[in-house]
Design an enzyme around this catalytic site. Structure first.
Site, PDB file in Angstrom:
ATOM      1  N   ASN A  73       0.827  -1.216   0.000  1.00  0.00           N
ATOM      2  CA  ASN A  73       0.000   0.000   0.000  1.00  0.00           C
ATOM      3  C   ASN A  73       0.852   1.253   0.000  1.00  0.00           C
ATOM      4  OD1 ASN A  73      -0.293   1.708   2.751  1.00  0.00           O
ATOM      5  ND2 ASN A  73       0.374  -0.373   3.217  1.00  0.00           N
ATOM      6  N   CYS A 135       6.069   3.952   9.231  1.00  0.00           N
ATOM      7  CA  CYS A 135       5.426   4.108   7.922  1.00  0.00           C
ATOM      8  C   CYS A 135       6.511   4.430   6.885  1.00  0.00           C
ATOM      9  CB  CYS A 135       4.385   5.224   7.987  1.00  0.00           C
ATOM     10  SG  CYS A 135       3.497   5.365   6.425  1.00  0.00           S
ATOM     11  N   ASN A 200       6.258  -3.018  11.055  1.00  0.00           N
ATOM     12  CA  ASN A 200       5.480  -2.214  10.128  1.00  0.00           C
ATOM     13  C   ASN A 200       5.792  -2.766   8.728  1.00  0.00           C
ATOM     14  OD1 ASN A 200       4.034  -0.054   8.839  1.00  0.00           O
ATOM     15  ND2 ASN A 200       4.331   1.120  10.718  1.00  0.00           N
ATOM     16  N   THR A 201       5.397  -2.099   7.693  1.00  0.00           N
ATOM     17  CA  THR A 201       5.518  -2.664   6.344  1.00  0.00           C
ATOM     18  C   THR A 201       6.929  -2.492   5.773  1.00  0.00           C
ATOM     19  OG1 THR A 201       4.607  -0.609   5.533  1.00  0.00           O
ATOM     20  CG2 THR A 201       3.085  -2.450   5.772  1.00  0.00           C
ATOM     21  N   CYS A 345       6.767 -38.981  -9.461  1.00  0.00           N
ATOM     22  CA  CYS A 345       6.732 -37.779 -10.308  1.00  0.00           C
ATOM     23  C   CYS A 345       8.144 -37.312 -10.666  1.00  0.00           C
ATOM     24  CB  CYS A 345       5.980 -36.650  -9.602  1.00  0.00           C
ATOM     25  SG  CYS A 345       6.895 -35.957  -8.221  1.00  0.00           S
ATOM     26  N   CYS A 352      17.423 -32.845  -6.616  1.00  0.00           N
ATOM     27  CA  CYS A 352      18.691 -33.278  -6.015  1.00  0.00           C
ATOM     28  C   CYS A 352      19.793 -33.319  -7.080  1.00  0.00           C
ATOM     29  CB  CYS A 352      18.527 -34.634  -5.354  1.00  0.00           C
ATOM     30  SG  CYS A 352      19.978 -35.075  -4.375  1.00  0.00           S
ATOM     31  N   CYS A 389       8.657 -32.114  -3.057  1.00  0.00           N
ATOM     32  CA  CYS A 389       7.766 -33.274  -3.210  1.00  0.00           C
ATOM     33  C   CYS A 389       6.307 -32.858  -3.035  1.00  0.00           C
ATOM     34  CB  CYS A 389       8.121 -34.335  -2.170  1.00  0.00           C
ATOM     35  SG  CYS A 389       6.994 -35.736  -2.211  1.00  0.00           S
TER      36      CYS A 389
HETATM   37  C1  LIG Z   1      -3.397  -0.275   3.790  1.00  0.00           C
HETATM   38  C2  LIG Z   1      -2.554  -0.282   5.017  1.00  0.00           C
HETATM   39  C3  LIG Z   1      -2.470   0.847   5.804  1.00  0.00           C
HETATM   40  C4  LIG Z   1      -1.684   0.854   6.952  1.00  0.00           C
HETATM   41  N1  LIG Z   1      -1.664   1.956   7.741  1.00  0.00           N
HETATM   42  C5  LIG Z   1      -0.928   1.954   8.880  1.00  0.00           C
HETATM   43  C6  LIG Z   1      -0.976   3.056   9.770  1.00  0.00           C
HETATM   44  O1  LIG Z   1      -1.708   4.033   9.559  1.00  0.00           O
HETATM   45  N2  LIG Z   1      -0.205   2.999  10.877  1.00  0.00           N
HETATM   46  C7  LIG Z   1       0.602   1.928  11.169  1.00  0.00           C
HETATM   47  O2  LIG Z   1       1.282   1.928  12.207  1.00  0.00           O
HETATM   48  N3  LIG Z   1       0.646   0.848  10.351  1.00  0.00           N
HETATM   49  C8  LIG Z   1      -0.111   0.848   9.221  1.00  0.00           C
HETATM   50  N4  LIG Z   1      -0.112  -0.274   8.429  1.00  0.00           N
HETATM   51  C9  LIG Z   1       0.753  -1.417   8.785  1.00  0.00           C
HETATM   52  C10 LIG Z   1       0.008  -2.459   9.639  1.00  0.00           C
HETATM   53  O3  LIG Z   1      -0.400  -1.928  10.878  1.00  0.00           O
HETATM   54  C11 LIG Z   1       0.881  -3.696   9.887  1.00  0.00           C
HETATM   55  O4  LIG Z   1       2.039  -3.307  10.591  1.00  0.00           O
HETATM   56  C12 LIG Z   1       1.307  -4.409   8.606  1.00  0.00           C
HETATM   57  O5  LIG Z   1       0.262  -4.392   7.679  1.00  0.00           O
HETATM   58  C13 LIG Z   1       1.760  -5.851   8.850  1.00  0.00           C
HETATM   59  O6  LIG Z   1       0.715  -6.667   9.303  1.00  0.00           O
HETATM   60  P1  LIG Z   1      -0.091  -7.699   8.317  1.00  0.00           P
HETATM   61  O7  LIG Z   1       0.916  -8.530   7.613  1.00  0.00           O
HETATM   62  O8  LIG Z   1      -1.013  -8.442   9.233  1.00  0.00           O
HETATM   63  O9  LIG Z   1      -0.839  -6.819   7.353  1.00  0.00           O
HETATM   64  C14 LIG Z   1      -0.925  -0.292   7.287  1.00  0.00           C
HETATM   65  C15 LIG Z   1      -1.017  -1.432   6.492  1.00  0.00           C
HETATM   66  C16 LIG Z   1      -1.822  -1.447   5.387  1.00  0.00           C
HETATM   67  C17 LIG Z   1      -1.931  -2.691   4.564  1.00  0.00           C
HETATM   68  S1  SF4 Z   2       9.234 -38.830  -3.433  1.00  0.00           S
HETATM   69 FE1  SF4 Z   2       7.840 -37.159  -3.893  1.00  0.00          FE
HETATM   70  S2  SF4 Z   2       8.941 -35.891  -5.341  1.00  0.00           S
HETATM   71 FE2  SF4 Z   2       9.974 -37.831  -5.274  1.00  0.00          FE
HETATM   72  S3  SF4 Z   2       9.104 -38.955  -6.943  1.00  0.00           S
HETATM   73 FE3  SF4 Z   2       7.980 -39.524  -5.118  1.00  0.00          FE
HETATM   74  S4  SF4 Z   2       6.272 -38.141  -5.071  1.00  0.00           S
HETATM   75 FE4  SF4 Z   2       7.693 -37.276  -6.537  1.00  0.00          FE
HETATM   76  S1  SF4 Z   3      18.009 -33.956   1.359  1.00  0.00           S
HETATM   77 FE1  SF4 Z   3      17.221 -34.632  -0.600  1.00  0.00          FE
HETATM   78  S2  SF4 Z   3      17.893 -33.057  -2.031  1.00  0.00           S
HETATM   79 FE2  SF4 Z   3      19.095 -32.799  -0.222  1.00  0.00          FE
HETATM   80  S3  SF4 Z   3      20.936 -33.991  -0.588  1.00  0.00           S
HETATM   81 FE3  SF4 Z   3      19.531 -35.353   0.482  1.00  0.00          FE
HETATM   82  S4  SF4 Z   3      18.442 -36.407  -1.098  1.00  0.00           S
HETATM   83 FE4  SF4 Z   3      19.414 -34.674  -2.091  1.00  0.00          FE
END
Ligand SMILES: Cc1cc2nc3c(=O)[nH]c(=O)nc-3n(C[C@H](O)[C@H](O)[C@H](O)COP(=O)(O)O)c2cc1C
Ligand code: SF4
Ligand code: SF4
Length: 422
Positions: A73, A135, A200-201, A345, A352, A389
């Site tokens: 936003n 902000c 915050n964002t 699959c 790997c 997987c």
């Molecule tokens: C549209 C919008 C407006 C926001 N306005 C404010 C604000 O006025 N003051 C503030 O502290 N944070 C504001 N935020 C941030 C949120 O409070 C929050 O920190 C952030 O969105 C992360 O939380 P979420 O992932 O749950 O959205 C805003 C976020 C959004 C999406």
């Molecule tokens: S183990 Fe998972 S990723 Fe690997 S062949 Fe089987 S289904 Fe596919």
């Molecule tokens: S965890 Fe899976 S991808 Fe990673 S080394 Fe072992 S077999 Fe290969």
């Protein structure tokens, strides 16, 4: 039934769920409906002047069929006059005395300005303040929000100025647009904050329209960076909460924010040190009624685990969150494929072979059927095959019995030092 009420930095709330300061808390009408629906508290949309906004102002990152994996936003703080907001806070508080209302406020980092806004707002009976030092757009260009939150000295001063006149708890809301959030968390604590909230964002550009070449969201063909939130930011927020919670010199409660959409997310944030949580995007995406799932899920989880109160969860995973240099270098995990469930699959083999350690063999059994097998002595246990997987349970990651005692990088360096000193 387990107790899900909390006392966060002295602010009592019937449950840990507060609506974050954002569009869902913009008016008395909305906050009253949210409280009726069951939300514990609300951080009112940031009060500040002047009243300004542009259209359009939201963008979303839809990923692979999932709507709103991330949200962006360029909205500013409240675009309604402060007096109107204060009247509605007063009315809402009277109707819902047991639900905390936290006033989010923002001004330039000057003593007089903080004194004025805090005094003006606390007269209507708010339960606490949240200082919006995060902000990242619009306000920061005018020396507020993230422009303050990126400088520990200004975070400390702003918090101190607010605390000088606040009669209720002060929560300092931090910006994630910084290299080390623990520096600003410490600054807030030095300034006397009763708590910190994060995040915050995050600075973001959600996308560019490849037909018009306009970045999104656009205002008459022009755009600016916005703030990112929603499910995509949860890992970033969770790390920042955990990083602050594990610092021995940060000792104030944390309100966790960022991508929380489910009761499971809530538990993760609380285990990682959040005393309560705030939600914005999930409420904007699905409406206030998600609170039913959030509270029911939390309550059932606590009952299933035999835990009496949600507050007992706070910080329980923090001591498990450490530095890489403390991890056991001798611990061994390997992938094991369950051929009964595997649908052949081949995704794990490709992953790997191309990008991990070339240790999944394609074999043929005595009946001529293809099957896959991990060469366990060459598997580094990176998890990649189980991540790609598509079949739940087809690959287990198995912890092998230790053959050597635990040895971290730090242990190793210490042992080397002893050897060298002999
Ligand atoms: C549209 C919008 C407006 C926001 N306005 C404010 C604000 O006025 N003051 C503030 O502290 N944070 C504001 N935020 C941030 C949120 O409070 C929050 O920190 C952030 O969105 C992360 O939380 P979420 O992932 O749950 O959205 C805003 C976020 C959004 C999406
Ligand atoms: S183990 Fe998972 S990723 Fe690997 S062949 Fe089987 S289904 Fe596919
Ligand atoms: S965890 Fe899976 S991808 Fe990673 S080394 Fe072992 S077999 Fe290969």
């Amino acid at each position: 039934m387990a107790e899900i009420s909390i006392n966060f930095a002295g602010i009592k709330s019937p449950n840990p769920y507060w609506l974050a300061s954002a569009p869902p808390t913009n008016t008395g009408y909305q906050v009253q409906r949210a409280f009726e629906a069951g939300w514990g508290g609300a951080v009112w949309k940031t009060l500040c002047e002047p009243v300004l906004n542009v259209t359009s102002r939201f963008g979303a990152h839809h990923f692979n069929g999932q709507r709103v994996a991330g949200f962006n936003n360029i909205e500013l703080v409240s675009d309604r006059p402060i007096e109107e907001n204060l009247k509605e806070i007063y009315e809402t508080k009277k109707l819902f005395p047991d639900h905390p209302i936290i006033a989010s406020v923002m001004v330039e980092p000057e003593r007089d300005k903080w004194h004025e806004i805090i005094k003006r707002v606390q007269d209507v009976g708010v339960d606490g303040f949240e200082l919006n030092l995060g902000c990242p757009h619009g306000m920061s260009e005018r020396g507020m929000g993230a422009a303050v939150g990126q400088h520990p000295d200004l975070v400390e001063k702003s918090t101190l100025y607010a605390k000088e006149v606040a009669e209720v708890p002060v929560i300092t809301k931090l910006t994630p647009n910084i290299t080390d959030i623990t520096a600003t968390a410490r600054a807030a604590e030095r300034g006397g904050a009763d708590a910190i909230s994060m995040i915050n964002t995050i600075n973001s550009l959600i996308g560019v329209d490849i037909d018009t070449w306009n970045p999104t969201p656009n205002v008459n063909g022009k755009a600016a960076h916005g703030g990112y939130c929603g499910p995509a930011v949860k890992p970033i927020a969770l790390n920042m909460v955990g990083e602050c919670a594990r610092q021995p010199d940060i000792n104030i409660p944390i309100s966790g924010i960022g991508g929380i959409s489910t009761w499971q997310d809530t538990i993760e944030f609380m285990l990682m040190g959040s005393g309560g949580v705030q939600v914005c995007t999930a409420a904007m995406h699905h409406g206030f009624s998600i609170i039913d799932d959030l509270t029911e899920g939390l309550s059932n989880y606590l009952d299933d685990k035999g835990i009496d109160s949600v507050e007992e969860l706070v910080g329980k995973s923090v001591e498990k969150y450490s530095d890489w240099s403390d991890l056991d270098l001798n611990h061994q995990t390997v992938a094991r494929i369950n051929n009964d469930i595997c649908i052949n699959c081949n995704k794990c083999h490709i992953a790997c072979e191309d990008t991990a350690h070339q240790c999944i063999d394609m074999l043929v059994d005595e009946n001529g059927n293809d099957y896959l097998q991990v060469r366990e002595d060459e598997c580094v246990g990176c998890n990649l095959c189980s991540i790609v997987c598509p079949v739940e349970g087809a690959i287990d990651m198995i912890d092998l019995k230790p053959t050597e005692p635990p040895m971290s990088w730090n242990n190793r360096q210490a042992a080397l030092q002893v050897m060298n000193s002999k």
